[in-house]
Scaffold this active site. Structure first.
Site, PDB file in Angstrom:
ATOM      1  N   LYS A 104      12.569   9.758  -8.815  1.00 38.77           N
ATOM      2  CA  LYS A 104      11.961   9.724 -10.155  1.00 38.77           C
ATOM      3  C   LYS A 104      12.155  11.040 -10.888  1.00 38.77           C
ATOM      4  O   LYS A 104      12.626  11.046 -12.017  1.00 38.77           O
ATOM      5  CB  LYS A 104      10.456   9.438 -10.064  1.00 38.77           C
ATOM      6  CG  LYS A 104      10.036   8.532  -8.938  1.00 38.77           C
ATOM      7  CD  LYS A 104      10.237   7.089  -9.242  1.00 38.77           C
ATOM      8  CE  LYS A 104      10.049   6.306  -7.961  1.00 38.77           C
ATOM      9  NZ  LYS A 104       9.636   4.959  -8.148  1.00 38.77           N
TER      10      LYS A 104
ATOM     11  N   TRP B 139       1.076   1.613  -3.041  1.00 44.77           N
ATOM     12  CA  TRP B 139       2.406   1.075  -3.336  1.00 44.77           C
ATOM     13  C   TRP B 139       2.665  -0.062  -2.346  1.00 44.77           C
ATOM     14  O   TRP B 139       2.528   0.124  -1.135  1.00 44.77           O
ATOM     15  CB  TRP B 139       3.437   2.199  -3.178  1.00 44.77           C
ATOM     16  CG  TRP B 139       4.859   1.774  -3.340  1.00 44.77           C
ATOM     17  CD1 TRP B 139       5.379   1.003  -4.338  1.00 44.77           C
ATOM     18  CD2 TRP B 139       5.966   2.113  -2.487  1.00 44.77           C
ATOM     19  NE1 TRP B 139       6.736   0.850  -4.161  1.00 44.77           N
ATOM     20  CE2 TRP B 139       7.118   1.519  -3.031  1.00 44.77           C
ATOM     21  CE3 TRP B 139       6.095   2.863  -1.312  1.00 44.77           C
ATOM     22  CZ2 TRP B 139       8.381   1.639  -2.453  1.00 44.77           C
ATOM     23  CZ3 TRP B 139       7.339   3.000  -0.735  1.00 44.77           C
ATOM     24  CH2 TRP B 139       8.477   2.393  -1.308  1.00 44.77           C
TER      25      TRP B 139
ATOM     26  N   ASP C 266       2.654  11.394   0.611  1.00 47.71           N
ATOM     27  CA  ASP C 266       3.798  10.730  -0.014  1.00 47.71           C
ATOM     28  C   ASP C 266       3.917  11.325  -1.412  1.00 47.71           C
ATOM     29  O   ASP C 266       3.056  11.122  -2.271  1.00 47.71           O
ATOM     30  CB  ASP C 266       3.550   9.216  -0.086  1.00 47.71           C
ATOM     31  CG  ASP C 266       4.732   8.485  -0.711  1.00 47.71           C
ATOM     32  OD1 ASP C 266       5.634   9.148  -1.250  1.00 47.71           O
ATOM     33  OD2 ASP C 266       4.734   7.233  -0.670  1.00 47.71           O
TER      34      ASP C 266
HETATM   35  N1  KET Z   1       6.313   6.238  -2.544  1.00 47.29           N
HETATM   36  C1  KET Z   1       5.730   5.730  -3.635  1.00 47.29           C
HETATM   37  C2  KET Z   1       4.288   5.980  -3.856  1.00 47.29           C
HETATM   38  C3  KET Z   1       6.495   4.982  -4.537  1.00 47.29           C
HETATM   39  O1  KET Z   1       5.886   4.522  -5.619  1.00 47.29           O
HETATM   40  C4  KET Z   1       7.852   4.759  -4.294  1.00 47.29           C
HETATM   41  C5  KET Z   1       8.654   3.937  -5.208  1.00 47.29           C
HETATM   42  C6  KET Z   1       8.422   5.331  -3.143  1.00 47.29           C
HETATM   43  C7  KET Z   1       7.612   6.059  -2.285  1.00 47.29           C
HETATM   44  C8  KET Z   1       9.841   5.172  -2.761  1.00 47.29           C
HETATM   45  O2  KET Z   1      10.797   5.479  -3.685  1.00 47.29           O
HETATM   46  P1  KET Z   1      12.262   5.902  -3.219  1.00 47.29           P
HETATM   47  O3  KET Z   1      13.142   5.504  -4.312  1.00 47.29           O
HETATM   48  O4  KET Z   1      12.552   5.245  -1.912  1.00 47.29           O
HETATM   49  O5  KET Z   1      12.191   7.392  -3.051  1.00 47.29           O
HETATM   50  N2  KET Z   1       8.153   3.167  -6.064  1.00 47.29           N
HETATM   51  C9  KET Z   1       8.834   2.403  -7.123  1.00 47.29           C
HETATM   52  C10 KET Z   1      10.127   1.787  -6.747  1.00 47.29           C
HETATM   53  C11 KET Z   1      10.093   0.811  -5.598  1.00 47.29           C
HETATM   54  O6  KET Z   1       9.206  -0.042  -5.517  1.00 47.29           O
HETATM   55  O7  KET Z   1      11.015   0.919  -4.748  1.00 47.29           O
HETATM   56  C12 KET Z   1       7.852   1.405  -7.719  1.00 47.29           C
HETATM   57  O8  KET Z   1       6.694   1.328  -7.273  1.00 47.29           O
HETATM   58  O9  KET Z   1       8.216   0.721  -8.687  1.00 47.29           O
END
Ligand code: KET
Length: 427
Positions: free
Chosen positions: A276, A159, A240
């Site tokens: 998610k 990511w 993660d």
């Molecule tokens: N880890 C991974 C692997 C991940 O894909 C995301 C978010 C997060 C952590 C963090 O998400 P949060 O909402 O802070 O719990 N990914 C999606 C959103 C972004 O980029 O913020 C994405 O890859 O689209």
């Protein structure tokens, strides 16, 4: 002022920016005159570009946020019901503790590690509420750096935000092999080779399930090998867990890697996101936890997390924690959650099958079987930067530059349009 200049002058880029700033400031009188426009974020920035596009058939498959089959944001009915219950409870709006809501933390850890985990029962797992996955990653990064870690290993690719999160925490980000783009599969042998070369004590970030962006996870046998190797090499595994429930449709099945590592006796860390699986994106709700050798050790680590949190944002928000707690402490709402999470995963899988068959119907010469082989929220299409740019410029379809398509944004209505566009730019 002296401290600011010392910080800025540390690097030569900093020196240049500082002298530019001083000279522009002198000429315009504004202290902001030398601030340059920063680039758009490679994922979230796509929303801004998409908003400005007035093409009627435009499609956004950038950020990993679930949409229903007509492309609308989806609030889980169990979340709506929890909010109703909360409204009548006349809850106060006091500060949370630094570690957040203890009821939420307890339920979140049981959700991740499993209620019947021995380590849970022995109180060897302790954690804090986090500002979702991102906030938890940052707190962990800072804490590791404060306690002597110089670097962290992340998969290649990973990511995109992992890299600035850990760099800004003061860690050097190193990569381990993960994906073989030539045949769209896990580069497991190279991964093992890289793990064998990691210095003892290194922190290594693992995607618990539904790897972002590749959609390729190790099999359970491969996880077992990694568990043994990580123990032998005395590494610190840091999971993660952002898509628990999105890989298989079942949150317990998706926690298999973590639960295996805990059973194998690892002391480790995990960050969980409820963005998610609970659809709570804007509520910034997650948890950061560690499994210690004993209760006292785990509690000491949590006390250090609190030392990072208090000066960073003091304490986390209440609403999302209360929603998750209300759902997970109510048997009916918990069951509803399981069904609704499974429903989201199922719609995504249906779209994978539809996208692949629609692509194959275009007469394409490229293989597209990886789309249904991959799991989780994304399809790692294999489109090149140039092809992605053409998708945007010619077809008004917005995906990230690495060719990642958020399957959650694919619907029965746009799937053929997307497939034809992919074929057009890649033929
Ligand atoms: N880890 C991974 C692997 C991940 O894909 C995301 C978010 C997060 C952590 C963090 O998400 P949060 O909402 O802070 O719990 N990914 C999606 C959103 C972004 O980029 O913020 C994405 O890859 O689209």
């Amino acid at each position: 002022m002296q401290t600011v200049s010392r910080l800025l002058l540390r690097s030569s880029a900093g020196k240049q920016a500082f002298s530019r700033s001083i000279s522009r400031c002198k000429s315009s009188g504004s202290p902001w005159a030398a601030y340059e426009m920063a680039p758009l974020d490679p994922i979230i920035g796509l929303n801004e570009q998409y908003q400005k596009d007035d093409f009627p058939q435009k499609v956004i498959v950038g950020v990993g946020a679930y949409r229903d089959d007509v492309g609308k944001p989806y609030v889980l009915p169990c979340v709506r019901e929890a909010e109703q219950k909360m409204m009548y409870a006349h809850l106060d709006m006091e500060y949370s503790g630094i570690a957040g809501d203890p009821t939420f933390v307890d339920l979140a850890l049981k959700f991740g590690y499993g209620e019947d985990s021995d380590a849970m029962k022995e109180n060897r797992i302790q954690g804090v509420q986090a500002l979702s996955g991102t906030g938890g990653l940052r707190v962990m990064g800072e804490m590791l750096r404060k306690h002597g870690h110089k670097h962290i290993y992340v998969p290649n690719p990973t990511w995109g935000n992992h890299i600035p999160i850990f760099t800004n925490s003061g860690l050097e980000v190193k990569k381990y092999s993960y994906y073989d783009a030539s045949n769209s599969s896990l580069a497991f042998d190279n991964m093992v080779k890289d793990f064998k070369e990691m210095p003892e004590g290194s922190a290594v970030l693992l995607h618990a399930c539904a790897h972002n962006p590749t959609g390729m996870d190790p099999t359970l046998e491969q996880w077992k090998q990694l568990s043994e190797l990580i123990k032998k090499q005395k590494l610190l595994p840091f999971f993660d867990c952002a898509y628990q429930g999105f890989a298989s449709g079942n949150h317990a099945t998706d926690a298999a890697s973590i639960r295996m590592f805990v059973e194998d006796g690892h002391t480790l860390a995990m960050v969980q996101s409820f963005s998610k699986n609970f659809g709570l994106y804007g509520h910034r709700i997650g948890a950061l936890s560690v499994v210690g050798a004993d209760e006292d050790e785990a509690k000491r680590v949590v006390s250090q997390m609190k030392m990072v949190i208090r000066p960073m944002y003091s304490n986390p928000p209440r609403h999302g924690a209360r929603i998750v707690s209300t759902v997970l402490s109510d048997p009916k709402l918990s069951q509803d959650f399981k069904d609704q999470c499974a429903g989201m995963a199922e719609r995504i899988n249906t779209m994978r099958i539809a996208l692949r068959s629609s692509l194959e119907a275009t007469g394409t010469s490229r293989p597209w079987d990886h789309i249904t082989k991959q799991i989780g929220m994304f399809a790692f299409s294999g489109l090149t930067k140039e092809e992605v740019t053409n998708m945007r410029d010619i077809h008004h379809i917005y995906c990230t530059m690495d060719g990642r398509i958020s399957m959650a944004g694919v619907t029965s209505d746009n799937v053929d349009y997307i497939a034809n566009a992919i074929h057009d730019v890649s033929k």
